[in-house]
Design an enzyme around this catalytic site. Structure first.
Site: not given
Ligand SMILES: Cc1cc2nc3c(=O)[nH]c(=O)nc-3n(C[C@H](O)[C@H](O)[C@H](O)COP(=O)(O)OP(=O)(O)OC[C@H]3O[C@@H](n4cnc5c(N)ncnc54)[C@H](O)[C@@H]3O)c2cc1C
Length: 392
Positions: A127-128, A245, A379
């Site tokens: 749960g992150y 991870e 990214e």
């Molecule tokens: C199938 C799946 C399973 C997952 N499982 C887990 C889980 O079990 N537990 C958990 O805690 N999380 C989980 N996640 C979450 C995952 O860690 C996040 O989706 C990921 O960290 C991206 O965050 P976000 O979705 O909020 O996208 P955002 O952070 O909103 O990013 C949107 C886009 O902007 C880009 N971006 C954002 N900031 C920057 C920057 N500073 N520079 C360049 N580009 C940038 C990103 O690369 C992305 O393309 C999972 C995600 C998926 C898709």
């Protein structure tokens, strides 16, 4: 630099290979190779087989059940499992929560949780991420207010993989919202998923599968003894865990197996009356992919050689994540290209053609889009390399 396996390492590889051949149930392998959805029983069943053999937690200290293998042996083991078509081991307990407990947990926490994780008694989830706190994880808002010997947790997590199967969740929560620096005031809690006030709602991915969830916390009471490390030190724990991870995302053995499947399948497909592998454009793409995979493997071996010499992993881990996941996606793209229009048609007719690779191929193509997002998007990994490896 030595990129070859030693005679002992080759003997170890043969031992692992032989054991997998004898102990990986064919129906389980078949499910993995066909990309069928694996149930909780499938995942736990394979976990317990490995636990029984004593091979479930190679990286743990030996007093907790670790195998005492070198980093190279651990790599060989993981790659052989992937190559053989063994079900993936869920990392949340084994490779995320356990290393955190080993580093930051109290003796009581270790005694309570580690043997259960080892045996596969508890299924964990992570749960992150929260809405608006993914890449910018430190901005998370789920709160944990101290009331005597309990925390009262309120908020929401998102994208929580397999929360619907989980017994426990480890969570980052904000215990002190008054601090200016967002990384401060975060704590790391272990929460029993059966605690009143927790609601799990499915999020259906574009392949139609139920893999991830939203998890809501409404006045969820968590004993203070379930906090790992000091109050407010959760960010230190989080960073430590993220390194672990990203070590697990290259999946080279699995990609090698899938590349072989692709080559065999493409050789049987006809284009203009000839095997698809005779088509120069397709052959070019296949060769490029093979070169990329070989380069990834060599990079990984180079990185292992550094670890063998006692050097800690750096930005290399991010390189493995980027290239490994890009290769996984390209594999599914070429598989789709090789299958052509029948890929969509047979997606709903699992096994009708008797070919494991193309069954469920279209949903798999959709599903693999996730790999460049999870475990820190690619990214973000590029930012890490720019900052720590290139010094930009
Ligand atoms: C199938 C799946 C399973 C997952 N499982 C887990 C889980 O079990 N537990 C958990 O805690 N999380 C989980 N996640 C979450 C995952 O860690 C996040 O989706 C990921 O960290 C991206 O965050 P976000 O979705 O909020 O996208 P955002 O952070 O909103 O990013 C949107 C886009 O902007 C880009 N971006 C954002 N900031 C920057 C920057 N500073 N520079 C360049 N580009 C940038 C990103 O690369 C992305 O393309 C999972 C995600 C998926 C898709």
């Amino acid at each position: 630099m030595n990129l070859d396996y030693s005679a002992d390492e080759r003997a170890f590889r043969d031992e692992v290979r032989g054991w997998l051949q004898a102990n990986l149930p064919p129906d389980m392998r078949d499910k993995v190779v066909r990309y069928a959805h694996l149930t909780r029983d499938d995942l736990i069943g394979w976990h317990r087989t490995l636990a029984h053999k004593g091979w479930i937690a190679p990286a743990w200290p030996t007093e907790w059940g670790g195998t005492g293998w070198s980093v190279v042996q651990r790599y060989i083991f993981e790659e052989e499992c992937g190559y053989a078509g063994a079900p993936p081991l869920m990392p949340f307990g084994l490779a995320m929560c356990a290393p955190v407990l080993l580093k930051f947990g109290t003796d009581a926490q270790k005694q309570r949780f580690l043997p259960r994780i080892y045996r596969g008694d508890d299924f964990w989830c992570q749960g992150y991420s929260e809405p608006n706190s993914g890449s910018d994880l430190a901005s998370l808002k789920t709160s944990a207010a101290r009331r005597g010997d309990r925390y009262v947790v309120n908020g929401q997590k998102i994208w929580t993989t397999l929360a619907h199967m989980a017994d426990w969740i480890f969570c980052l929560v904000r215990t002190d919202p008054s601090l200016e620096r967002k990384q401060d005031g975060i704590s790391f809690l272990l929460i029993d998923m059966r605690t009143p006030g927790i609601t799990v709602r499915p999020l259906i991915l574009m392949d139609g599968g139920h893999e991830v969830n939203e998890v809501f916390f409404d006045d969820v009471e968590v004993p203070v003894e379930n906090r790992v490390h000091d109050e407010g030190k959760g960010w230190t724990v989080a960073k430590y865990l993220l390194g672990h991870e990203r070590m697990n995302t290259a999946r080279i053995g699995t990609s090698k197996r899938e590349l072989e499947q692709l080559r065999t399948f493409a050789a049987r497909q006809r284009k203009d009356g000839k095997p698809l592998t005779d088509d120069p454009r397709f052959r070019d793409k296949l060769s490029r992919l093979e070169i990329e995979l070989t380069a990834l493997e060599i990079t990984n071996l180079r990185f292992l050689d550094q670890l063998r010499g006692g050097r800690a992993p750096g930005a290399d881990v991010s390189m493995l994540k980027i290239k490994g996941t890009e290769i996984q996606q390209t594999l599914t793209e070429l598989m789709l290209e090789a299958a052509g229009p029948i890929a969509q048609a047979i997606a709903h007719d699992d096994g009708a053609t008797g070919d494991g690779m193309i069954a469920a191929l279209a949903p798999r193509y959709c599903n693999m889009r996730k790999t460049t997002i999870y475990a820190g998007s690619n990214e973000i990994q590029r930012n890490i390399i720019a900052k720590h490896a290139l010094g930009l």
